[in-house]
Design a protein around this motif. Structure first.
Motif, PDB file in Angstrom:
ATOM      1  N   TRP A 274      76.763  87.471  16.910  1.00  0.00           N
ATOM      2  CA  TRP A 274      76.040  88.640  17.410  1.00  0.00           C
ATOM      3  C   TRP A 274      74.538  88.490  17.182  1.00  0.00           C
ATOM      4  O   TRP A 274      73.733  88.840  18.065  1.00  0.00           O
ATOM      5  CB  TRP A 274      76.564  89.906  16.727  1.00  0.00           C
ATOM      6  N   LEU A 275      74.157  87.961  16.032  1.00  0.00           N
ATOM      7  CA  LEU A 275      72.741  87.721  15.769  1.00  0.00           C
ATOM      8  C   LEU A 275      72.158  86.774  16.818  1.00  0.00           C
ATOM      9  O   LEU A 275      71.074  87.019  17.362  1.00  0.00           O
ATOM     10  CB  LEU A 275      72.552  87.116  14.374  1.00  0.00           C
ATOM     11  N   PHE A 276      72.888  85.696  17.105  1.00  0.00           N
ATOM     12  CA  PHE A 276      72.406  84.723  18.082  1.00  0.00           C
ATOM     13  C   PHE A 276      72.274  85.360  19.465  1.00  0.00           C
ATOM     14  O   PHE A 276      71.237  85.223  20.137  1.00  0.00           O
ATOM     15  CB  PHE A 276      73.356  83.532  18.138  1.00  0.00           C
ATOM     16  N   ASN A 277      73.317  86.051  19.920  1.00  0.00           N
ATOM     17  CA  ASN A 277      73.262  86.702  21.234  1.00  0.00           C
ATOM     18  C   ASN A 277      72.076  87.647  21.337  1.00  0.00           C
ATOM     19  O   ASN A 277      71.346  87.668  22.335  1.00  0.00           O
ATOM     20  CB  ASN A 277      74.549  87.484  21.485  1.00  0.00           C
ATOM     21  N   SER A 278      71.878  88.444  20.300  1.00  0.00           N
ATOM     22  CA  SER A 278      70.810  89.444  20.316  1.00  0.00           C
ATOM     23  C   SER A 278      69.439  88.789  20.357  1.00  0.00           C
ATOM     24  O   SER A 278      68.538  89.241  21.086  1.00  0.00           O
ATOM     25  CB  SER A 278      70.926  90.355  19.092  1.00  0.00           C
ATOM     26  N   ALA A 279      69.263  87.720  19.584  1.00  0.00           N
ATOM     27  CA  ALA A 279      67.972  87.021  19.579  1.00  0.00           C
ATOM     28  C   ALA A 279      67.724  86.338  20.916  1.00  0.00           C
ATOM     29  O   ALA A 279      66.581  86.300  21.408  1.00  0.00           O
ATOM     30  CB  ALA A 279      67.929  86.004  18.444  1.00  0.00           C
ATOM     31  N   LEU A 337      68.803  77.635   5.140  1.00  0.00           N
ATOM     32  CA  LEU A 337      67.834  77.673   6.225  1.00  0.00           C
ATOM     33  C   LEU A 337      67.009  76.393   6.175  1.00  0.00           C
ATOM     34  O   LEU A 337      66.009  76.316   5.469  1.00  0.00           O
ATOM     35  CB  LEU A 337      66.920  78.905   6.120  1.00  0.00           C
ATOM     36  N   PRO A 338      67.415  75.349   6.913  1.00  0.00           N
ATOM     37  CA  PRO A 338      66.745  74.059   6.815  1.00  0.00           C
ATOM     38  C   PRO A 338      65.506  73.925   7.684  1.00  0.00           C
ATOM     39  O   PRO A 338      64.892  72.859   7.722  1.00  0.00           O
ATOM     40  CB  PRO A 338      67.839  73.091   7.296  1.00  0.00           C
ATOM     41  N   VAL A 339      65.136  74.995   8.414  1.00  0.00           N
ATOM     42  CA  VAL A 339      63.979  74.929   9.308  1.00  0.00           C
ATOM     43  C   VAL A 339      63.041  76.094   9.014  1.00  0.00           C
ATOM     44  O   VAL A 339      63.440  77.107   8.431  1.00  0.00           O
ATOM     45  CB  VAL A 339      64.413  74.992  10.789  1.00  0.00           C
ATOM     46  N   THR A 340      61.787  75.934   9.414  1.00  0.00           N
ATOM     47  CA  THR A 340      60.851  77.049   9.346  1.00  0.00           C
ATOM     48  C   THR A 340      61.204  78.037  10.449  1.00  0.00           C
ATOM     49  O   THR A 340      61.330  77.638  11.610  1.00  0.00           O
ATOM     50  CB  THR A 340      59.401  76.554   9.537  1.00  0.00           C
ATOM     51  N   PRO A 341      61.378  79.308  10.137  1.00  0.00           N
ATOM     52  CA  PRO A 341      61.799  80.263  11.169  1.00  0.00           C
ATOM     53  C   PRO A 341      60.822  80.312  12.337  1.00  0.00           C
ATOM     54  O   PRO A 341      59.600  80.403  12.156  1.00  0.00           O
ATOM     55  CB  PRO A 341      61.830  81.595  10.415  1.00  0.00           C
ATOM     56  N   GLY A 342      61.365  80.219  13.547  1.00  0.00           N
ATOM     57  CA  GLY A 342      60.592  80.396  14.762  1.00  0.00           C
ATOM     58  C   GLY A 342      60.834  81.791  15.315  1.00  0.00           C
ATOM     59  O   GLY A 342      61.425  82.643  14.642  1.00  0.00           O
ATOM     60  N   PRO A 343      60.409  82.065  16.552  1.00  0.00           N
ATOM     61  CA  PRO A 343      60.540  83.422  17.112  1.00  0.00           C
ATOM     62  C   PRO A 343      61.980  83.944  17.118  1.00  0.00           C
ATOM     63  O   PRO A 343      62.214  85.111  16.797  1.00  0.00           O
ATOM     64  CB  PRO A 343      60.007  83.250  18.539  1.00  0.00           C
ATOM     65  N   MET A 344      62.955  83.099  17.463  1.00  0.00           N
ATOM     66  CA  MET A 344      64.340  83.582  17.510  1.00  0.00           C
ATOM     67  C   MET A 344      64.910  83.806  16.118  1.00  0.00           C
ATOM     68  O   MET A 344      65.632  84.783  15.869  1.00  0.00           O
ATOM     69  CB  MET A 344      65.209  82.615  18.310  1.00  0.00           C
ATOM     70  N   GLU A 345      64.582  82.903  15.197  1.00  0.00           N
ATOM     71  CA  GLU A 345      65.051  83.093  13.820  1.00  0.00           C
ATOM     72  C   GLU A 345      64.448  84.350  13.205  1.00  0.00           C
ATOM     73  O   GLU A 345      65.124  85.110  12.506  1.00  0.00           O
ATOM     74  CB  GLU A 345      64.717  81.873  12.968  1.00  0.00           C
ATOM     75  N   GLU A 346      63.174  84.595  13.500  1.00  0.00           N
ATOM     76  CA  GLU A 346      62.526  85.810  12.986  1.00  0.00           C
ATOM     77  C   GLU A 346      63.204  87.056  13.545  1.00  0.00           C
ATOM     78  O   GLU A 346      63.357  88.061  12.846  1.00  0.00           O
ATOM     79  CB  GLU A 346      61.042  85.804  13.344  1.00  0.00           C
ATOM     80  N   GLU A 347      63.616  86.990  14.801  1.00  0.00           N
ATOM     81  CA  GLU A 347      64.329  88.118  15.409  1.00  0.00           C
ATOM     82  C   GLU A 347      65.643  88.369  14.682  1.00  0.00           C
ATOM     83  O   GLU A 347      66.011  89.514  14.392  1.00  0.00           O
ATOM     84  CB  GLU A 347      64.588  87.829  16.883  1.00  0.00           C
ATOM     85  N   MET A 348      66.360  87.291  14.350  1.00  0.00           N
ATOM     86  CA  MET A 348      67.633  87.445  13.645  1.00  0.00           C
ATOM     87  C   MET A 348      67.430  87.976  12.240  1.00  0.00           C
ATOM     88  O   MET A 348      68.193  88.833  11.772  1.00  0.00           O
ATOM     89  CB  MET A 348      68.383  86.115  13.633  1.00  0.00           C
ATOM     90  N   PHE A 349      66.390  87.496  11.551  1.00  0.00           N
ATOM     91  CA  PHE A 349      66.111  88.006  10.214  1.00  0.00           C
ATOM     92  C   PHE A 349      65.730  89.487  10.257  1.00  0.00           C
ATOM     93  O   PHE A 349      66.063  90.247   9.341  1.00  0.00           O
ATOM     94  CB  PHE A 349      65.013  87.191   9.542  1.00  0.00           C
ATOM     95  N   SER A 350      65.056  89.898  11.313  1.00  0.00           N
ATOM     96  CA  SER A 350      64.713  91.316  11.460  1.00  0.00           C
ATOM     97  C   SER A 350      65.970  92.166  11.617  1.00  0.00           C
ATOM     98  O   SER A 350      66.096  93.243  11.013  1.00  0.00           O
ATOM     99  CB  SER A 350      63.795  91.500  12.673  1.00  0.00           C
ATOM    100  N   LEU A 351      66.921  91.675  12.416  1.00  0.00           N
ATOM    101  CA  LEU A 351      68.190  92.391  12.581  1.00  0.00           C
ATOM    102  C   LEU A 351      68.964  92.438  11.273  1.00  0.00           C
ATOM    103  O   LEU A 351      69.564  93.467  10.926  1.00  0.00           O
ATOM    104  CB  LEU A 351      69.030  91.706  13.660  1.00  0.00           C
ATOM    105  N   MET A 352      68.944  91.344  10.531  1.00  0.00           N
ATOM    106  CA  MET A 352      69.619  91.307   9.236  1.00  0.00           C
ATOM    107  C   MET A 352      68.999  92.303   8.261  1.00  0.00           C
ATOM    108  O   MET A 352      69.719  92.994   7.520  1.00  0.00           O
ATOM    109  CB  MET A 352      69.554  89.895   8.645  1.00  0.00           C
TER     110      MET A 352
END
Length: 423
Positions: A274-279, A337-352
């Motif tokens: 769901w996080l992935f779909n939403s981002a 989290l092996p990568v620096t968060p990009g725009p989509m990862e930041e979106e998922m962290f915001s939802l979390m």
């Protein structure tokens, strides 16, 4: 791209279609034979303690079929494994591994609408992803006949040119009761009572009045014994939880852990989906084309190397993408989290953050379910070659997808109808 008008799709983060062409409507799965799946197996070693079996089934829920096979063989469920989960309302062919089972043992098993064919032996147990892909032959019935062939051609052209948002399909969240991700959210927050009450007590429109009444009664009273009496036997997972609650009243954590381990873990991984779909939908809303890259996003190359898009390398990144050497991918959050968060990862962290979920929540859920939730990269675009035929108001689609990709994600681009027509 155009937005979906369906609240259910929106609630699952599936907010956009890739194509701007008009949909064809129709109904998916009028019969199981309208949805044929053939698994493309890995290369097997030919020797070893695992018997590889080709399993063909019709209208069997995946977990129920596996439990019935082990029951008939008289073996522990731990001795059976598979590479991919298959749909219920379908005719599916896949490969399973059976530890220390002989062909003679297998020949004694006869199950209605299930065929078991021994193929070879393998040195290792199969696991999720132990397959090359799946070949689909899907027929959509009763499509809108006006300009049908022209519409199918237009949608196919759009898909081939731009790809499709690589959404997790509706069955990832539960076909008849799409709350798997919400149950997973409660598990991630350690809210085991809420998780059980949602799974057993939530009412769903397509269920019978008998089932609805039993669910409502449990939601109001929490009476596990009465609910176990009232719920029909085919709702086996609800009954597993209720049976555990009868034996250990108030121990909702144990009731969840009474579920088959792979099913229990799917609740949490559905939340990741769901996080992935939403981002991905948020990215579409920003107007970034699927075949383009934005600064900060991650690229996955054909050799699985990961790179990050920067101001300096974005032109080169676009050239690599155009030549098919890499694709934009997002990291679904988990315990690592092996990568620096990009725009989509930041979106998922915001939802979390909104959901009060942290990376530690995934580590805690891993300990509770016995499954790691480390996260993973997933391409944001689905590409496939599609063959089609039109006969009257019926359209047949033929295509192959890699493991973990959803045929319904392709079908929805053509149908653009209510998601209830695709389960």
């Amino acid at each position: 791209m155009k937005p979906s008008a369906y609240p259910l799709e929106q609630s699952l983060g599936m907010n956009y279609y890739a194509t701007d062409a008009k949909g064809i409507g129709g109904v998916l799965r009028s019969s199981p034979e309208d949805f044929i799946v053939e698994e493309l197996p890995i290369k097997f070693t030919g020797t070893g303690p695992y018997l590889i079996v080709k399993l063909t089934k019709r209208s069997w829920e995946h977990q129920h079929a596996m439990r019935e096979i082990t029951k008939r063989l008289g073996i522990s469920p731990k001795r059976l494994a598979w590479g991919g989960t298959k749909d219920r309302n379908a005719v599916t062919t896949q490969y399973i591994s059976l530890y220390d089972v002989t062909e003679e043992d297998l020949a004694k098993v006869a199950i209605k609408d299930i065929t078991l064919e021994p193929i070879t032996h393998h040195q290792f147990s199969l696991g999720l992803g132990s397959l090359e892909g799946n070949r689909f032959t899907i027929t959509l019935r009763g499509c809108e006949a006006e300009d049908l062939t022209a519409r199918v051609e237009a949608i196919t052209k759009d898909i081939l040119e731009s790809g499709i948002p690589n959404y997790y399909g509706i069955q990832r969240f539960g076909a008849l009761k799409p709350v798997t991700h919400r149950v997973g959210l409660h598990i991630l927050r350690g809210e085991y009572e809420e998780a059980v009450k949602m799974y057993v007590g939530d009412v769903f429109p397509r269920e019978s009045d008998e089932v609805k009444a039993a669910r409502r009664a449990f939601a109001e009273t929490g009476d596990a014994k009465a609910a176990l009496h009232d719920l029909p036997v085919q709702l086996s997972y609800e009954r597993i939880m209720l049976d555990s609650l009868m034996k250990q009243p108030g121990d909702y954590g144990r009731a969840l852990q009474a579920m088959p381990p792979k099913l229990l873990s799917m609740f949490v991984s559905a939340y990741q989906s769901w996080l992935f779909n939403s981002a991905l939908s948020a990215r579409c809303a920003r107007g970034v084309p699927l075949e383009d890259a934005a600064v900060g996003e991650h690229l996955i190359f054909t050799n699985d190397r990961i790179d990050t898009v920067t101001e300096k390398n974005i032109a080169t990144a676009r050239q690599h993408m155009k030549r098919g050497r890499c694709a934009v991918a997002a990291w679904m959050p988990g315990a690592t989290l092996p990568v620096t968060p990009g725009p989509m990862e930041e979106e998922m962290f915001s939802l979390m953050k909104t959901d009060n979920v942290t990376m530690q929540s995934f580590a805690d859920a891993a300990a509770f379910t016995g499954t790691n939730f480390d996260g993973a990269h997933r391409k944001i675009t689905l590409h496939t070659e599609i063959e089609y035929s039109v006969a009257g108001s019926d359209v047949t689609l033929m295509f192959t997808l890699p493991p973990g990709h959803y045929a319904t994600t392709v079908c929805r681009e053509y149908m653009q109808g209510s998601p209830e027509q695709m389960v």
